[in-house]
Write a protein that holds these residues in place. Structure first.
Motif, PDB file in Angstrom:
ATOM      1  N   GLY A 145       0.820  -1.209   0.000  1.00  0.00           N
ATOM      2  CA  GLY A 145       0.000   0.000   0.000  1.00  0.00           C
ATOM      3  C   GLY A 145       0.849   1.251   0.000  1.00  0.00           C
ATOM      4  O   GLY A 145       2.077   1.193  -0.076  1.00  0.00           O
ATOM      5  N   LYS A 146       0.181   2.369   0.096  1.00  0.00           N
ATOM      6  CA  LYS A 146       0.870   3.658   0.113  1.00  0.00           C
ATOM      7  C   LYS A 146       1.667   3.784   1.407  1.00  0.00           C
ATOM      8  O   LYS A 146       1.171   3.493   2.486  1.00  0.00           O
ATOM      9  N   ARG A 154       3.360   5.097   4.682  1.00  0.00           N
ATOM     10  CA  ARG A 154       2.975   6.041   5.741  1.00  0.00           C
ATOM     11  C   ARG A 154       3.635   5.619   7.041  1.00  0.00           C
ATOM     12  O   ARG A 154       4.123   4.496   7.170  1.00  0.00           O
ATOM     13  N   ILE A 162      -7.069  -2.118   6.650  1.00  0.00           N
ATOM     14  CA  ILE A 162      -8.132  -1.168   6.312  1.00  0.00           C
ATOM     15  C   ILE A 162      -7.892   0.161   7.025  1.00  0.00           C
ATOM     16  O   ILE A 162      -7.984   1.229   6.421  1.00  0.00           O
ATOM     17  N   GLU A 163      -7.541   0.075   8.299  1.00  0.00           N
ATOM     18  CA  GLU A 163      -7.275   1.275   9.101  1.00  0.00           C
ATOM     19  C   GLU A 163      -6.135   2.107   8.514  1.00  0.00           C
ATOM     20  O   GLU A 163      -6.182   3.338   8.501  1.00  0.00           O
ATOM     21  N   LEU A 164      -5.099   1.418   8.003  1.00  0.00           N
ATOM     22  CA  LEU A 164      -3.914   2.104   7.480  1.00  0.00           C
ATOM     23  C   LEU A 164      -3.959   2.322   5.965  1.00  0.00           C
ATOM     24  O   LEU A 164      -3.018   2.863   5.388  1.00  0.00           O
ATOM     25  N   GLY A 165      -5.029   1.870   5.311  1.00  0.00           N
ATOM     26  CA  GLY A 165      -5.128   2.026   3.859  1.00  0.00           C
ATOM     27  C   GLY A 165      -4.227   1.076   3.096  1.00  0.00           C
ATOM     28  O   GLY A 165      -3.681   1.427   2.047  1.00  0.00           O
ATOM     29  N   LEU A 166      -4.060  -0.146   3.612  1.00  0.00           N
ATOM     30  CA  LEU A 166      -3.159  -1.149   3.038  1.00  0.00           C
ATOM     31  C   LEU A 166      -3.902  -2.447   2.779  1.00  0.00           C
ATOM     32  O   LEU A 166      -4.989  -2.668   3.294  1.00  0.00           O
ATOM     33  N   LYS A 167      -3.263  -3.331   2.043  1.00  0.00           N
ATOM     34  CA  LYS A 167      -3.745  -4.699   1.881  1.00  0.00           C
ATOM     35  C   LYS A 167      -2.787  -5.583   2.680  1.00  0.00           C
ATOM     36  O   LYS A 167      -1.596  -5.669   2.371  1.00  0.00           O
TER      37      LYS A 167
END
Length: 89
Positions: free
Chosen positions: A9-10, A12, A69-74
């Motif tokens: 994912g992106k 961060r 989901i919380e961190l915007g990742l898979k």
């Protein structure tokens, strides 16, 4: 018993900490870890020992997915033998 965790994912702040905290709380030992950032895409693969995990595998998988989901990742976890079978050439 070992499992493979993949994270994509992106990039961060807090990705490794978020995953590591879940593993520590579940008594899962990290055996090996590799991570890289391709431009702004974060990728990580962990090999973990789940033999002393204090929760069911399905629950661990759900916790990792929810953290993703919380961190915007898979975030996915698979038993090592299944991972190897799926990625054999």
């Amino acid at each position: 018993m070992r499992a493979v965790i993949t994270v994509i994912g992106k990039d961060r702040v807090g990705i490794i900490a978020g995953v590591s905290n879940i593993l520590a709380d579940s008594n899962v030992n990290i055996l090996d870890i590799t991570q890289t950032i391709l431009q702004d895409v974060f990728t990580m693969i962990m090999l973990v020992d789940i033999s002393k995990c204090n929760i069911h595998f399905h629950e661990l998988s759900e916790k990792l997915e929810n953290k993703g989901i919380e961190l915007g990742l898979k975030i996915q976890i698979q038993h090592e033998d299944i991972f190897n079978s799926m990625h054999r050439i």
